[in-house]
Each structure stands twice: as structure tokens, then as C-alpha cells.
Write a protein that holds these residues in place. Sequence first.
Motif, mmCIF file in Angstrom:
data_model
loop_
_atom_site.group_PDB
_atom_site.id
_atom_site.type_symbol
_atom_site.label_atom_id
_atom_site.label_comp_id
_atom_site.label_asym_id
_atom_site.label_seq_id
_atom_site.Cartn_x
_atom_site.Cartn_y
_atom_site.Cartn_z
ATOM 1 N N MET A 39 -13.941 2.438 3.822
ATOM 2 C CA MET A 39 -12.897 1.923 4.683
ATOM 3 C C MET A 39 -11.694 2.854 4.609
ATOM 4 O O MET A 39 -11.110 3.035 3.545
ATOM 5 C CB MET A 39 -12.511 0.513 4.202
ATOM 6 N N GLY A 40 -11.351 3.484 5.708
ATOM 7 C CA GLY A 40 -10.151 4.308 5.778
ATOM 8 C C GLY A 40 -8.995 3.456 6.261
ATOM 9 O O GLY A 40 -9.101 2.808 7.298
ATOM 10 N N VAL A 41 -7.904 3.461 5.528
ATOM 11 C CA VAL A 41 -6.758 2.615 5.857
ATOM 12 C C VAL A 41 -5.579 3.526 6.171
ATOM 13 O O VAL A 41 -4.854 3.956 5.276
ATOM 14 C CB VAL A 41 -6.417 1.654 4.693
ATOM 15 N N GLY A 42 -5.411 3.832 7.446
ATOM 16 C CA GLY A 42 -4.340 4.738 7.853
ATOM 17 C C GLY A 42 -2.946 4.179 7.626
ATOM 18 O O GLY A 42 -2.007 4.920 7.346
ATOM 19 N N GLU A 43 -2.803 2.851 7.736
ATOM 20 C CA GLU A 43 -1.493 2.218 7.539
ATOM 21 C C GLU A 43 -1.042 2.249 6.088
ATOM 22 O O GLU A 43 0.091 1.916 5.779
ATOM 23 C CB GLU A 43 -1.511 0.760 8.015
ATOM 24 N N ALA A 44 -1.924 2.658 5.179
ATOM 25 C CA ALA A 44 -1.591 2.662 3.755
ATOM 26 C C ALA A 44 -0.485 3.654 3.425
ATOM 27 O O ALA A 44 0.193 3.508 2.409
ATOM 28 C CB ALA A 44 -2.824 2.973 2.919
ATOM 29 N N MET A 45 -0.276 4.632 4.291
ATOM 30 C CA MET A 45 0.784 5.615 4.026
ATOM 31 C C MET A 45 2.163 4.983 4.209
ATOM 32 O O MET A 45 3.107 5.337 3.508
ATOM 33 C CB MET A 45 0.631 6.824 4.941
ATOM 34 N N GLN A 46 2.299 4.045 5.143
ATOM 35 C CA GLN A 46 3.573 3.376 5.348
ATOM 36 C C GLN A 46 3.778 2.216 4.379
ATOM 37 O O GLN A 46 4.864 2.004 3.874
ATOM 38 C CB GLN A 46 3.691 2.835 6.784
ATOM 39 N N ASP A 47 2.712 1.453 4.133
ATOM 40 C CA ASP A 47 2.841 0.254 3.306
ATOM 41 C C ASP A 47 1.596 0.105 2.426
ATOM 42 O O ASP A 47 0.482 0.018 2.933
ATOM 43 C CB ASP A 47 3.005 -0.972 4.208
ATOM 44 N N LYS A 48 1.795 0.060 1.122
ATOM 45 C CA LYS A 48 0.681 -0.034 0.168
ATOM 46 C C LYS A 48 -0.028 -1.389 0.238
ATOM 47 O O LYS A 48 -1.147 -1.536 -0.236
ATOM 48 C CB LYS A 48 1.176 0.189 -1.267
ATOM 49 N N LYS A 49 0.611 -2.394 0.828
ATOM 50 C CA LYS A 49 -0.003 -3.716 0.909
ATOM 51 C C LYS A 49 -1.287 -3.694 1.730
ATOM 52 O O LYS A 49 -2.222 -4.435 1.449
ATOM 53 C CB LYS A 49 0.973 -4.719 1.539
ATOM 54 N N PHE A 50 -1.327 -2.823 2.756
ATOM 55 C CA PHE A 50 -2.529 -2.731 3.580
ATOM 56 C C PHE A 50 -3.717 -2.241 2.762
ATOM 57 O O PHE A 50 -4.833 -2.724 2.926
ATOM 58 C CB PHE A 50 -2.292 -1.794 4.772
ATOM 59 N N LEU A 51 -3.481 -1.294 1.875
ATOM 60 C CA LEU A 51 -4.561 -0.772 1.034
ATOM 61 C C LEU A 51 -5.022 -1.831 0.030
ATOM 62 O O LEU A 51 -6.225 -1.989 -0.203
ATOM 63 C CB LEU A 51 -4.111 0.491 0.302
ATOM 64 N N GLU A 52 -4.088 -2.569 -0.538
ATOM 65 C CA GLU A 52 -4.455 -3.654 -1.459
ATOM 66 C C GLU A 52 -5.252 -4.728 -0.739
ATOM 67 O O GLU A 52 -6.224 -5.262 -1.276
ATOM 68 C CB GLU A 52 -3.190 -4.246 -2.087
ATOM 69 N N LEU A 53 -4.835 -5.044 0.495
ATOM 70 C CA LEU A 53 -5.540 -6.044 1.296
ATOM 71 C C LEU A 53 -6.961 -5.566 1.609
ATOM 72 O O LEU A 53 -7.922 -6.331 1.514
ATOM 73 C CB LEU A 53 -4.766 -6.301 2.591
ATOM 74 N N ALA A 54 -7.099 -4.285 1.966
ATOM 75 C CA ALA A 54 -8.418 -3.724 2.256
ATOM 76 C C ALA A 54 -9.302 -3.731 1.011
ATOM 77 O O ALA A 54 -10.497 -4.037 1.089
ATOM 78 C CB ALA A 54 -8.274 -2.303 2.792
ATOM 79 N N ALA A 55 -8.738 -3.406 -0.136
ATOM 80 C CA ALA A 55 -9.511 -3.420 -1.387
ATOM 81 C C ALA A 55 -9.951 -4.841 -1.732
ATOM 82 O O ALA A 55 -11.090 -5.054 -2.175
ATOM 83 C CB ALA A 55 -8.694 -2.822 -2.518
ATOM 84 N N ASP A 56 -9.068 -5.825 -1.518
ATOM 85 C CA ASP A 56 -9.441 -7.225 -1.764
ATOM 86 C C ASP A 56 -10.578 -7.653 -0.836
ATOM 87 O O ASP A 56 -11.514 -8.331 -1.258
ATOM 88 C CB ASP A 56 -8.235 -8.147 -1.565
ATOM 89 N N ALA A 57 -10.465 -7.268 0.429
ATOM 90 C CA ALA A 57 -11.502 -7.622 1.395
ATOM 91 C C ALA A 57 -12.838 -6.982 1.025
ATOM 92 O O ALA A 57 -13.881 -7.626 1.086
ATOM 93 C CB ALA A 57 -11.083 -7.193 2.798
ATOM 94 N N MET A 58 -12.800 -5.724 0.609
ATOM 95 C CA MET A 58 -14.035 -5.047 0.243
ATOM 96 C C MET A 58 -14.645 -5.667 -1.014
ATOM 97 O O MET A 58 -15.868 -5.740 -1.131
ATOM 98 C CB MET A 58 -13.808 -3.549 0.049
ATOM 99 N N THR A 59 -13.812 -6.125 -1.934
ATOM 100 C CA THR A 59 -14.310 -6.817 -3.120
ATOM 101 C C THR A 59 -15.045 -8.091 -2.715
ATOM 102 O O THR A 59 -16.121 -8.397 -3.244
ATOM 103 C CB THR A 59 -13.156 -7.151 -4.080
ATOM 104 N N GLU A 60 -14.472 -8.834 -1.761
ATOM 105 C CA GLU A 60 -15.113 -10.063 -1.272
ATOM 106 C C GLU A 60 -16.438 -9.745 -0.582
ATOM 107 O O GLU A 60 -17.428 -10.433 -0.779
ATOM 108 C CB GLU A 60 -14.183 -10.767 -0.275
#
Length: 187
Positions: A39-60
Motif C-alpha cells: 500500500m503506497g500512501v502518498g498523503e503520508a508526507m503531509q500527515d503521518k496519521k494517514f500512514l498509521e491508519l493504513a498500517a492499522d487497516a493492513m493489520t486488520e
Amino acid sequence: MAPRLQELYFQTIQSELGKELGIKNVLSIPRIEKISINMGVGEAMQDKKFLELAADAMTEIAGQKPVLTIARQSIAGFRLREGVAIGCKVTLRRDRMYEFLDRLISIVLPRVRDFRGVSRTAFDGNGNYSMGLSEWLVFPELTGDKFAKAQGMNIAIVTSASTDDQARRLLEMFGMPFRAPKVKKTA
């Protein structure tokens, strides 16, 4: 207890595929080796919350914690700096791999909007299949309120098949819903 698709492979698919392909050695019969979800999260450069959210989703989705992927080089056009976390990935093997494939084929793909089957030609020439999902909300594990932002992912199914046709037949036997082949019209 072994996953349903794993039992199916060892009880029926392995012997049928071996007969079909004319392979006598059981260890030479094509099998699925691993499934990688990226999962590439382009918005992660502006806000780290998007990357944390993506990691949580991938864990699920995957059932195991993902590894963060880091940019290898700086690209000014994308405002990307070397060393910044820009995505996450997970590699599934054995039981988790078969459980994920089962959920993907029987639950997730039918929930995709306007689904007419997956591409028959998305093989890499070495028997590995890649596909992309544009939304992660097709996974029933994810609730709409926490994971409201749409995010896509790439799924790569790595097989031990030596040709694309062998890998396609293997995935067909697992129940992968490929599109019907295009029929050429004769004049």
C-alpha cells in the motif's frame, strides 16, 4: 485445523494439476508460495496519521503487522525526501496466505463495484499474478467509520509455476474469478 484452500490444494488440486500438466514429481507441481500486499500512501508526507491508519487497516486485513516502506531517493516533483516513510507492505505465507486468498476470492472480489472478473493477462511471464484494488472498504474487517478515507492496494500472488498458463490454471482451480477470454470475430 488447516485452512480450507490449503486442504483443497493438497487433496484435489495438486493431483489434478499434476495429471493435467503431465508432472509426475509432486514437488514440481505449481503451488502458491506467498502473497504480498503493498500500500503506497502518498498523503503520508503531509500527515503521518494517514500512514498509521493504513498500517492499522493492513493489520486488520492481513492478520499480521506490516512493515513500513521508506523512500530510497528524493524526488522533487513529488516533494519526496529520501528516508521518509511512504507506505507499508506485508508478506503472507502458509496458513495466513491461504486464509487471505480464500477471503479475497469468496468475499472481497464479489463486493467490488461493477466486478466482471479479474484480468487474465496480469501475469509477469514467470507465473506470478498481480492485481490492484482501488478501495480497502471491500474488506469486511474494516468498518466505514474508522477507515472512511478510500485507499488502494496492490496484491501480488507468487507461484512456483514456470509459465503464465500453469499459474493461471492453478489460480482457476483455487476459484479465482478470471474474466472470460475475448473471442476474436472472424469476418
